[in-house]
Design an enzyme around this catalytic site. Structure first.
Site, PDB file in Angstrom:
ATOM      1  N   SER A 195      -3.242 -17.677   7.714  1.00 27.77           N
ATOM      2  CA  SER A 195      -4.656 -17.330   7.532  1.00 27.77           C
ATOM      3  C   SER A 195      -5.429 -18.464   6.878  1.00 27.77           C
ATOM      4  O   SER A 195      -4.889 -19.248   6.106  1.00 27.77           O
ATOM      5  CB  SER A 195      -4.782 -16.078   6.677  1.00 27.77           C
ATOM      6  OG  SER A 195      -4.138 -14.999   7.289  1.00 27.77           O
TER       7      SER A 195
HETATM    8  N1  SAH Z   1       0.156 -13.887   5.819  1.00 30.45           N
HETATM    9  C1  SAH Z   1       0.615 -14.643   6.943  1.00 30.45           C
HETATM   10  C2  SAH Z   1      -0.062 -14.137   8.202  1.00 30.45           C
HETATM   11  C3  SAH Z   1       0.738 -14.354   9.408  1.00 30.45           C
HETATM   12  S1  SAH Z   1       0.004 -13.700  10.873  1.00 30.45           S
HETATM   13  C4  SAH Z   1       0.300 -16.111   6.772  1.00 30.45           C
HETATM   14  O1  SAH Z   1      -0.779 -16.420   6.249  1.00 30.45           O
HETATM   15  O2  SAH Z   1       1.106 -16.939   7.163  1.00 30.45           O
HETATM   16  C5  SAH Z   1       0.479 -11.998  10.808  1.00 30.45           C
HETATM   17  C6  SAH Z   1       1.953 -11.726  10.808  1.00 30.45           C
HETATM   18  O3  SAH Z   1       2.127 -10.315  10.923  1.00 30.45           O
HETATM   19  C7  SAH Z   1       2.716 -12.347  11.969  1.00 30.45           C
HETATM   20  O4  SAH Z   1       3.764 -13.128  11.465  1.00 30.45           O
HETATM   21  C8  SAH Z   1       3.234 -11.130  12.753  1.00 30.45           C
HETATM   22  O5  SAH Z   1       4.493 -11.332  13.346  1.00 30.45           O
HETATM   23  C9  SAH Z   1       3.298 -10.082  11.661  1.00 30.45           C
HETATM   24  N2  SAH Z   1       3.309  -8.696  12.137  1.00 30.45           N
HETATM   25  C10 SAH Z   1       2.594  -8.125  13.152  1.00 30.45           C
HETATM   26  N3  SAH Z   1       2.886  -6.826  13.247  1.00 30.45           N
HETATM   27  C11 SAH Z   1       3.801  -6.548  12.283  1.00 30.45           C
HETATM   28  C12 SAH Z   1       4.489  -5.367  11.870  1.00 30.45           C
HETATM   29  N4  SAH Z   1       4.309  -4.166  12.472  1.00 30.45           N
HETATM   30  N5  SAH Z   1       5.355  -5.453  10.847  1.00 30.45           N
HETATM   31  C13 SAH Z   1       5.566  -6.629  10.199  1.00 30.45           C
HETATM   32  N6  SAH Z   1       4.952  -7.775  10.550  1.00 30.45           N
HETATM   33  C14 SAH Z   1       4.069  -7.735  11.565  1.00 30.45           C
END
Ligand code: SAH
Length: 215
Positions: A63
């Protein structure tokens, strides 16, 4: 060029966070301290402190710094919280939460991302993070209730298990909307009442799971 990007971090805090209403000292300190570049691939180190998200592989993103700051500030962490994070991704947000919580429980559905984050956060010396490969729309029942919950992927509605796993007086922040744009919703639980506030527009990758989008 071999440096630790201290100036880039200072500039990020001064130009992107403070003028846009980030005042929480803990958030500003954590974001000044944590080496965000380590959470992206080396070719992107030079862009890691820029005002936008970046790819982290598996079609996911780290993000934008400002969004990390807004979401974290909205949880009003005091250092005493048991915090649940859904969507570990790069692990950057996890590190920020770990600086400001007693314990962080983080859930990620894509195994290679979870493994990479676990390794990096271990190398960085964090001992207050527990990791789980799972569908985070179901929460993490075992350690509930949580004082704070952060969801870092966009959902069509607030997953009911997360509402159930929020402690009395707890705060949750979650992006809710359609696949292309969402609103950042802050939920505060008082006994069995849930108060909702809209913190503004945002754009996240999909939250995929039983209480999220279908794959
Ligand atoms: N906070 C992270 C955001 C990554 S993007 C950062 O800044 O790096 C969002 C993440 O949510 C992705 O890695 C995706 O695989 C994960 N995600 C999506 N659906 C999910 C679920 N049901 N349970 C756990 N993770 C999930």
């Amino acid at each position: 060029m071999n440096h630790d990007y201290r100036l880039a971090r200072e500039r990020m805090v001064k130009n992107q966070l403070m003028p846009r209403g980030i005042t929480d000292k803990g958030v500003l300190e954590a974001m000044s301290k944590i080496h965000r570049h380590l959470f992206v691939e080396e070719a992107l180190y030079g862009e890691a402190y820029n005002d936008h998200p970046l790819p982290i592989g598996q079609k996911q993103t780290i993000s934008q710094p400002y969004i990390v700051a807004v979401m974290t500030q909205s949880l009003a962490l005091t250092g005493k919280e048991k915090t649940l994070e859904i969507g570990t991704g790069s692990g950057y947000q996890t590190a920020i939460l770990a600086e400001l919580s007693t314990m962080v429980y983080t859930v990620e559905r894509i195994n290679p991302l979870l493994d990479k984050s676990r390794e990096l956060l271990g190398q960085l010396g964090y001992t207050n993070i527990r990791f789980k490969a799972f569908d985070g729309t179901l929460g993490w029942e075992e350690f509930a209730p949580y004082d704070a919950i952060m969801v870092t992927a966009g959902a069509p509605k607030i997953p009911q298990p997360l509402l159930d796993q929020l402690a009395d007086g707890g705060r949750m922040v979650v992006p809710i909307g359609n696949k292309y744009s969402q609103e950042l919703i802050k939920v505060t639980r008082i006994k069995n009442r849930y108060r909702e506030e809209n913190l503004g527009g945002c754009r996240f990758v999909d939250l995929i799971g039983v209480h999220g989008w279908k794959e």
